[in-house]
Motif scaffolding. Structure first.
Motif, PDB file in Angstrom:
ATOM      1  N   TYR A 136       0.859  -1.142   0.005  1.00  0.00           N
ATOM      2  CA  TYR A 136       0.149   0.116  -0.054  1.00  0.00           C
ATOM      3  C   TYR A 136       0.877   1.290   0.296  1.00  0.00           C
ATOM      4  O   TYR A 136       1.908   1.006   0.616  1.00  0.00           O
ATOM      5  CB  TYR A 136      -1.158  -0.265   1.527  1.00  0.00           C
ATOM      6  CG  TYR A 136       0.047  -0.079   2.853  1.00  0.00           C
ATOM      7  CD1 TYR A 136       0.652   0.941   3.148  1.00  0.00           C
ATOM      8  CD2 TYR A 136       0.006  -1.145   3.169  1.00  0.00           C
ATOM      9  CE1 TYR A 136       1.045   0.998   4.547  1.00  0.00           C
ATOM     10  CE2 TYR A 136       0.442  -0.832   4.366  1.00  0.00           C
ATOM     11  CZ  TYR A 136       1.456   0.470   4.771  1.00  0.00           C
ATOM     12  OH  TYR A 136       1.548   0.489   6.237  1.00  0.00           O
ATOM     13  N   LYS A 139     -10.009  18.627  -5.900  1.00  0.00           N
ATOM     14  CA  LYS A 139      -8.959  17.520  -6.099  1.00  0.00           C
ATOM     15  C   LYS A 139      -8.568  17.433  -6.932  1.00  0.00           C
ATOM     16  O   LYS A 139      -8.932  18.085  -7.599  1.00  0.00           O
ATOM     17  CB  LYS A 139     -10.199  16.175  -5.181  1.00  0.00           C
ATOM     18  CG  LYS A 139     -10.482  15.840  -3.726  1.00  0.00           C
ATOM     19  CD  LYS A 139     -11.518  14.776  -4.303  1.00  0.00           C
ATOM     20  CE  LYS A 139     -12.310  14.294  -3.277  1.00  0.00           C
ATOM     21  NZ  LYS A 139     -13.229  13.354  -3.184  1.00  0.00           N
ATOM     22  N   ASP A 163     -16.304  17.252  -5.706  1.00  0.00           N
ATOM     23  CA  ASP A 163     -14.338  16.209  -6.279  1.00  0.00           C
ATOM     24  C   ASP A 163     -13.955  18.013  -6.066  1.00  0.00           C
ATOM     25  O   ASP A 163     -12.848  18.080  -6.589  1.00  0.00           O
ATOM     26  CB  ASP A 163     -14.111  15.723  -7.527  1.00  0.00           C
ATOM     27  CG  ASP A 163     -14.933  14.208  -7.727  1.00  0.00           C
ATOM     28  OD1 ASP A 163     -15.003  14.104  -7.085  1.00  0.00           O
ATOM     29  OD2 ASP A 163     -15.258  14.226  -8.743  1.00  0.00           O
ATOM     30  N   THR A 180      -6.501   1.924 -10.184  1.00  0.00           N
ATOM     31  CA  THR A 180      -7.047   3.355  -9.535  1.00  0.00           C
ATOM     32  C   THR A 180      -5.857   4.416  -9.634  1.00  0.00           C
ATOM     33  O   THR A 180      -5.210   4.616  -9.139  1.00  0.00           O
ATOM     34  CB  THR A 180      -8.265   3.150  -8.013  1.00  0.00           C
ATOM     35  OG1 THR A 180      -8.478   1.553  -8.547  1.00  0.00           O
ATOM     36  CG2 THR A 180      -8.627   3.832  -7.552  1.00  0.00           C
ATOM     37  N   VAL A 224      -2.513  13.559  -5.228  1.00  0.00           N
ATOM     38  CA  VAL A 224      -3.060  12.679  -6.201  1.00  0.00           C
ATOM     39  C   VAL A 224      -2.441  11.357  -6.178  1.00  0.00           C
ATOM     40  O   VAL A 224      -0.841  11.212  -5.890  1.00  0.00           O
ATOM     41  CB  VAL A 224      -3.243  12.888  -7.254  1.00  0.00           C
ATOM     42  CG1 VAL A 224      -1.831  13.405  -8.259  1.00  0.00           C
ATOM     43  CG2 VAL A 224      -3.883  11.708  -8.381  1.00  0.00           C
ATOM     44  N   GLN A 280      -5.983   7.765  -6.841  1.00  0.00           N
ATOM     45  CA  GLN A 280      -6.731   8.697  -5.155  1.00  0.00           C
ATOM     46  C   GLN A 280      -6.747   9.822  -5.367  1.00  0.00           C
ATOM     47  O   GLN A 280      -4.933  10.405  -5.587  1.00  0.00           O
ATOM     48  CB  GLN A 280      -6.269   7.226  -4.045  1.00  0.00           C
ATOM     49  CG  GLN A 280      -6.652   7.801  -2.600  1.00  0.00           C
ATOM     50  CD  GLN A 280      -6.394   7.215  -1.985  1.00  0.00           C
ATOM     51  OE1 GLN A 280      -5.969   6.066  -2.073  1.00  0.00           O
ATOM     52  NE2 GLN A 280      -6.664   7.889  -0.581  1.00  0.00           N
ATOM     53  N   THR A 281      -7.419  10.347  -5.633  1.00  0.00           N
ATOM     54  CA  THR A 281      -7.284  11.980  -5.157  1.00  0.00           C
ATOM     55  C   THR A 281      -7.755  12.300  -3.979  1.00  0.00           C
ATOM     56  O   THR A 281      -9.714  11.640  -3.592  1.00  0.00           O
ATOM     57  CB  THR A 281      -7.283  13.085  -6.194  1.00  0.00           C
ATOM     58  OG1 THR A 281      -7.559  14.210  -5.410  1.00  0.00           O
ATOM     59  CG2 THR A 281      -8.626  12.506  -6.379  1.00  0.00           C
ATOM     60  N   PHE A 282      -7.084  13.701  -2.909  1.00  0.00           N
ATOM     61  CA  PHE A 282      -7.933  13.987  -2.213  1.00  0.00           C
ATOM     62  C   PHE A 282      -7.689  15.045  -1.310  1.00  0.00           C
ATOM     63  O   PHE A 282      -6.570  15.719  -1.534  1.00  0.00           O
ATOM     64  CB  PHE A 282      -8.326  13.429  -0.252  1.00  0.00           C
ATOM     65  CG  PHE A 282      -6.122  12.727  -0.768  1.00  0.00           C
ATOM     66  CD1 PHE A 282      -5.814  13.115  -0.149  1.00  0.00           C
ATOM     67  CD2 PHE A 282      -6.434  11.261  -1.333  1.00  0.00           C
ATOM     68  CE1 PHE A 282      -4.608  12.273   0.607  1.00  0.00           C
ATOM     69  CE2 PHE A 282      -4.807  10.433  -0.404  1.00  0.00           C
ATOM     70  CZ  PHE A 282      -4.014  11.534   0.032  1.00  0.00           C
ATOM     71  N   GLU A 310      -7.336   6.199   5.062  1.00  0.00           N
ATOM     72  CA  GLU A 310      -7.730   5.688   3.255  1.00  0.00           C
ATOM     73  C   GLU A 310      -6.548   5.700   2.974  1.00  0.00           C
ATOM     74  O   GLU A 310      -5.792   6.027   1.961  1.00  0.00           O
ATOM     75  CB  GLU A 310      -8.689   6.243   2.455  1.00  0.00           C
ATOM     76  CG  GLU A 310      -9.254   5.231   1.520  1.00  0.00           C
ATOM     77  CD  GLU A 310     -10.370   5.821   0.507  1.00  0.00           C
ATOM     78  OE1 GLU A 310     -10.184   5.567  -0.522  1.00  0.00           O
ATOM     79  OE2 GLU A 310     -10.862   7.226   0.817  1.00  0.00           O
ATOM     80  N   LYS A 311      -5.863   3.891   2.872  1.00  0.00           N
ATOM     81  CA  LYS A 311      -4.356   3.647   2.523  1.00  0.00           C
ATOM     82  C   LYS A 311      -4.731   3.223   0.811  1.00  0.00           C
ATOM     83  O   LYS A 311      -5.946   2.905   0.425  1.00  0.00           O
ATOM     84  CB  LYS A 311      -3.461   3.148   2.673  1.00  0.00           C
ATOM     85  CG  LYS A 311      -3.030   2.962   4.484  1.00  0.00           C
ATOM     86  CD  LYS A 311      -2.795   1.601   5.070  1.00  0.00           C
ATOM     87  CE  LYS A 311      -2.738   2.463   6.527  1.00  0.00           C
ATOM     88  NZ  LYS A 311      -1.835   1.439   7.116  1.00  0.00           N
ATOM     89  N   TYR A 312      -3.806   3.850  -0.562  1.00  0.00           N
ATOM     90  CA  TYR A 312      -3.747   3.201  -1.466  1.00  0.00           C
ATOM     91  C   TYR A 312      -3.196   1.770  -1.995  1.00  0.00           C
ATOM     92  O   TYR A 312      -2.325   1.512  -1.258  1.00  0.00           O
ATOM     93  CB  TYR A 312      -2.972   4.044  -2.479  1.00  0.00           C
ATOM     94  CG  TYR A 312      -3.060   3.666  -3.921  1.00  0.00           C
ATOM     95  CD1 TYR A 312      -4.106   4.873  -4.871  1.00  0.00           C
ATOM     96  CD2 TYR A 312      -2.112   3.301  -4.546  1.00  0.00           C
ATOM     97  CE1 TYR A 312      -4.408   4.522  -5.923  1.00  0.00           C
ATOM     98  CE2 TYR A 312      -2.555   2.887  -5.876  1.00  0.00           C
ATOM     99  CZ  TYR A 312      -2.616   3.651  -7.057  1.00  0.00           C
ATOM    100  OH  TYR A 312      -3.322   3.172  -7.587  1.00  0.00           O
ATOM    101  N   GLN A 313      -4.398   1.504  -1.934  1.00  0.00           N
ATOM    102  CA  GLN A 313      -3.716  -0.033  -1.954  1.00  0.00           C
ATOM    103  C   GLN A 313      -3.769  -0.511  -3.701  1.00  0.00           C
ATOM    104  O   GLN A 313      -3.532  -0.502  -5.242  1.00  0.00           O
ATOM    105  CB  GLN A 313      -5.050  -1.734  -1.733  1.00  0.00           C
ATOM    106  CG  GLN A 313      -6.088  -1.563  -0.815  1.00  0.00           C
ATOM    107  CD  GLN A 313      -5.125  -1.391   0.651  1.00  0.00           C
ATOM    108  OE1 GLN A 313      -4.160  -2.908   0.186  1.00  0.00           O
ATOM    109  NE2 GLN A 313      -4.952  -0.489   1.029  1.00  0.00           N
TER     110      GLN A 313
END
Length: 502
Positions: free
Chosen positions: A51, A107, A104, A128, A67, A130-132, A142-145
């Motif tokens: 991750y 983001k 969004d 995937t 991101v 992931q952006t926050f 929330e970890k990026y898998q």
């Protein structure tokens, strides 16, 4: 507003090797993006699902857009506005143009399907993205898998250029705390340590078998074998410790020790090469005391400068503009250049002397040494050229996506492997044999008939008899190493007065 983050700057940063070489790295307002290779659990198994986590440590004002994505999906970041410019952040203007939604806001804009001008086809997201948006410090839950092996990047953006922030990005692979680009070093250096042990065992057998016929150079080579084996085991131990413990104070101290051992390895190699090129152990059983002391002193000086430069490098921040490190690096570079010059000069003089004396056997040994040098250079440059051709055959994206997997081999392990081959070849060329001592103290019979009459010795047996008479040894005894102290000069023995005839 156009953000400072862009795939172009990311590409440039990557090409300048601006990627993670450790498991946890920092990202700041001065270094807004970072990349690292990642292995999926299927490709490199381990107890943890791989991750990428983001821990914001400092944020002075405003908010931070983040991101996380696979590099091959960089073309999916941003969307074309009506004005023709590319917008990367979802703001009021982007929402009005339906480039993103209110959910969004702030983001990064991610387009699931885009047209790729290189392949002239439409491409969908490979993984995937992931952006926050963060307004407070702390670890993002929330970890990026990581589901597939690839080259993953983390990018950040703030609206104001005066915002200061710092975050820790953890590229956690399933196998441990090592970076994916370094994990292959762990088994390879372990294998190299085994190679050193095997070669040392073979050399040690010849050393023990001819323990009464040893030259000081052969003792040096055994000591070098022991040191290089320990050094390689230490390198393997460093990667094993780092993989299990991560970046700790103990790991840093261990790394300094390994670096000092590497400085000693380089200095020892230059010292051995210089004395061999001066004829030590083959042309002459020992060198002049003054010459040997000078070589030893210069080697110690080079080692001291190397360690000082290493310590200075660790103490100097990476963003420092100080010229203090040059105080040690310039003298160290001069020492290496002097060593290089002396080695070539000594080799040329020794070969010239052996040709003049028609010492064919000894000359053949030095010709083997020269061949070893040329083969080593050819192999090193051949590896560089081969890797260059492989990279040339790739597109820019393929190179960035795949180069991290093999870079360690050509930059780090390949030179270590060539060094091993050169050292083993040189050591076994000068290994102890039943005639190695006699070869060092003898003059070979000339091969041309015109000069045969100039020699009184018929063979090595007569040379041994002469040695026995000179040192008052019984016939059939073997030369011991009592007079093989490399630091002593050869002194003329007083001739005994002739015995009166009966």
């Amino acid at each position: 507003m156009t953000p400072r983050f862009s795939w172009v700057s990311l590409l440039c940063a990557t090409l300048w090797l601006n990627f993670a070489v450790a498991n946890t790295v920092s990202i700041t307002d001065k270094q807004t993006q970072i990349c690292s290779g990642m292995y999926s659990k299927k490709d490199w198994s381990g107890p943890v699902d791989p991750y990428i986590s983001f821990d914001l440590k400092k944020l002075t004002e405003d908010g931070l857009s983040v991101v996380i994505f696979d590099f091959q999906d960089y073309i999916h970041l941003g969307a074309k506005s009506k004005a023709g410019s590319t917008k990367y952040i979802c703001d009021d203007e982007a929402i009005e143009e339906s480039l993103c939604t209110e959910e969004d806001r702030n983001k990064f804009i991610v387009v699931p399907e885009v047209y790729d001008p290189e392949s002239e086809t439409k491409k969908s997201l490979a993984t995937t993205v992931q952006t926050f948006y963060l307004e407070e410090t702390g670890l993002v839950k929330e970890k990026y898998q990581v589901k597939r092996t690839g080259y993953y990047c983390v990018g950040t953006f703030t609206r104001s250029g005066s915002v200061s922030y710092k975050a820790d990005v953890n590229f956690r692979n399933s196998f441990g705390n090592l970076a994916a680009a370094e994990i292959n070093k762990l088994p390879l250096y372990g294998l190299l340590a085994i190679f050193y042990v095997v070669a040392m065992a073979l050399y040690l057998f010849a050393f023990w078998k001819h323990k009464h016929e040893l030259l000081p150079l052969q003792k040096y080579l055994l000591a070098a074998f022991i040191f290089l084996t320990i050094d390689t085991i230490f390198i393997w131990g460093y990667y094993d410790l780092k993989n299990n413990k991560g970046n700790t104070a103990g790991t840093t101290v261990y790394m300094v020790i390994v670096s000092i051992l590497n400085s000693a390895k380089i200095t020892m190699s230059l010292f051995l090469l210089l004395v061999v090129c001066k004829g030590y152990g083959v042309v002459y059983p020992k060198l002049n005391k003054t010459t040997m002391r000078r070589v030893q002193f210069f080697s110690v000086l080079t080692f001291a400068l190397s360690v000082a430069a290493l310590i200075q490098n660790y103490m100097t921040p990476t963003d420092s503009t100080s010229l203090i490190p040059l105080f040690f690096f310039i003298p160290l570079g001069i020492c290496f250049m002097v060593f290089y010059f002396l080695i070539l000069q000594s080799l040329e003089q020794t070969v010239k002397y052996l040709k003049q004396q028609k010492q064919i056997v000894k000359l053949g040994m030095y010709k083997k040494l020269i061949i070893i040098f040329y083969v080593a250079l050819f192999v090193i440059f051949g590896g560089i050229i081969l890797s260059s051709f492989v990279l040339i055959g790739m597109s820019s994206i393929e190179m960035i996506e795949q180069h991290w997997r093999t870079r360690f081999f050509f930059v780090d392990f390949w030179p270590s492997l060539v060094y091993y081959a050169v050292f083993v070849a040189l050591s076994f060329t000068w290994r102890p044999t039943s005639t190695s001592y006699m070869l060092a103290v003898s003059q070979q019979l000339p091969t041309d008939p015109e000069n045969v009459a100039d020699f009184d010795l018929d063979d090595l047996q007569s040379l041994e008899q002469e040695w026995n008479q000179e040192y008052e040894q019984p016939a059939g005894s073997q030369p011991n190493d009592a007079d093989l102290d490399f630091s002593d000069d050869e002194t003329d023995k007083k001739k005994k007065p002739a015995q009166p005839s009966a």
